[in-house]
Design an enzyme around this catalytic site. Sequence first.
Site, PDB file in Angstrom:
ATOM      1  CB  SER A 287      -0.970  -0.058   1.184  1.00  0.00           C
ATOM      2  OG  SER A 287      -2.009   0.882   1.041  1.00  0.00           O
TER       3      SER A 287
ATOM      4  CG  ASP B 162      -6.117  -2.702  -4.472  1.00  0.00           C
ATOM      5  OD1 ASP B 162      -6.920  -1.807  -4.164  1.00  0.00           O
ATOM      6  OD2 ASP B 162      -4.981  -2.818  -3.965  1.00  0.00           O
TER       7      ASP B 162
ATOM      8  CG  HIS C  16      -5.619  -2.233  -0.533  1.00  0.00           C
ATOM      9  ND1 HIS C  16      -4.626  -1.903  -1.433  1.00  0.00           N
ATOM     10  CD2 HIS C  16      -5.230  -1.698   0.657  1.00  0.00           C
ATOM     11  CE1 HIS C  16      -3.684  -1.195  -0.822  1.00  0.00           C
ATOM     12  NE2 HIS C  16      -4.021  -1.066   0.449  1.00  0.00           N
TER      13      HIS C  16
END
Length: 338
Positions: A128, A283, A312
């Site tokens: 991330s 995602d 995600h």
Amino acid sequence: MDYDVFDLGNVRLQNGTTLPDAKLAYKTYGELDADRGNAIVYPTWYSGQHYDNEWLIGEGMALDPSRYFIIIPNMFGNGLSSSPSNTPAPHDRARFPDVTMYDNVEAQYRLVTEVFGIERLELVTGWSMAAGQTYQWAVSHPEMVRRILPFCGSARTSLHNIVFLEGVKAALTADAAWKHGWYTKEPWTGLRALARVYAGWGFSQQFYRERIYERDPLDYGSLEDFLVSFWEGLFIKRDANNLLTMLWTWQNADIGRTPGVGGTEEALASIRMPAIIMPGQQDLYFPPEDNEWEVAHMPSAELRVIPGAWGHFAGGGLNPVDTAFIDDALKELLARDA
């Protein structure tokens, strides 16, 4: 305290603001070799702290502390490194300055070189926002980084991603208790609202359609149980101003803004070390299409999509199948000549 703190002194940030007496919290795993050639940097992510990264470290894994010296630096704004919640006036709370990915990586570079004397990193990796820091390391210090594996992140925050974060920010700041960042108690209603907004984005439609949250390893009893226990539980532990500081960093992430670089495409083209770029198949805010565009501009990069329904959070360490997929790619990359 299970971590160390590097005193950075007064740090001039990318926007020209001086952050006085800045602190970088970090934790290390394993031992640094005599030649200082076995180091890996593995930064933290949005709201995460070093212990939230430990799922990818272990004996027999790619990030094996018996083989590598693994450094987890905490991002500015995460409550351990310099943050709105722990910085004295006048830069406390709502006055905490805007910090970029570049600022974070420059502080990490100082840690790696000044504290440990490291001149070469075998790998930089992360999930991330840590993926964004991974790209930044490759652009800012290509002479030092031998390999990168960013997962579920991007080199530049997309417009759609920025819009998603605007919804998160609006939910938090709509709470009257927020008081433009000068609250005397945490805006709990806003934090819980933020969590509910985030819940619709962190996992995929398939994840919810198939009620995967009710199965092992999550094993929540109902959707509401999942929303309260997992999502609200994640964010009510955090400080609102800290979350907003990191959110600004995320929204403004772009390796093309690195000093001396002429835009994102030029920055991507400068990343010449071996790289595996790993998006989550479903995602919703770092979709594979964004990474496809990036890889097309990177000379030595491979796109490898993490399959499945976890969105995600395919990179969040919750699903053992996804963890094994990421770990296998890390092992493969570390075995390559660089």
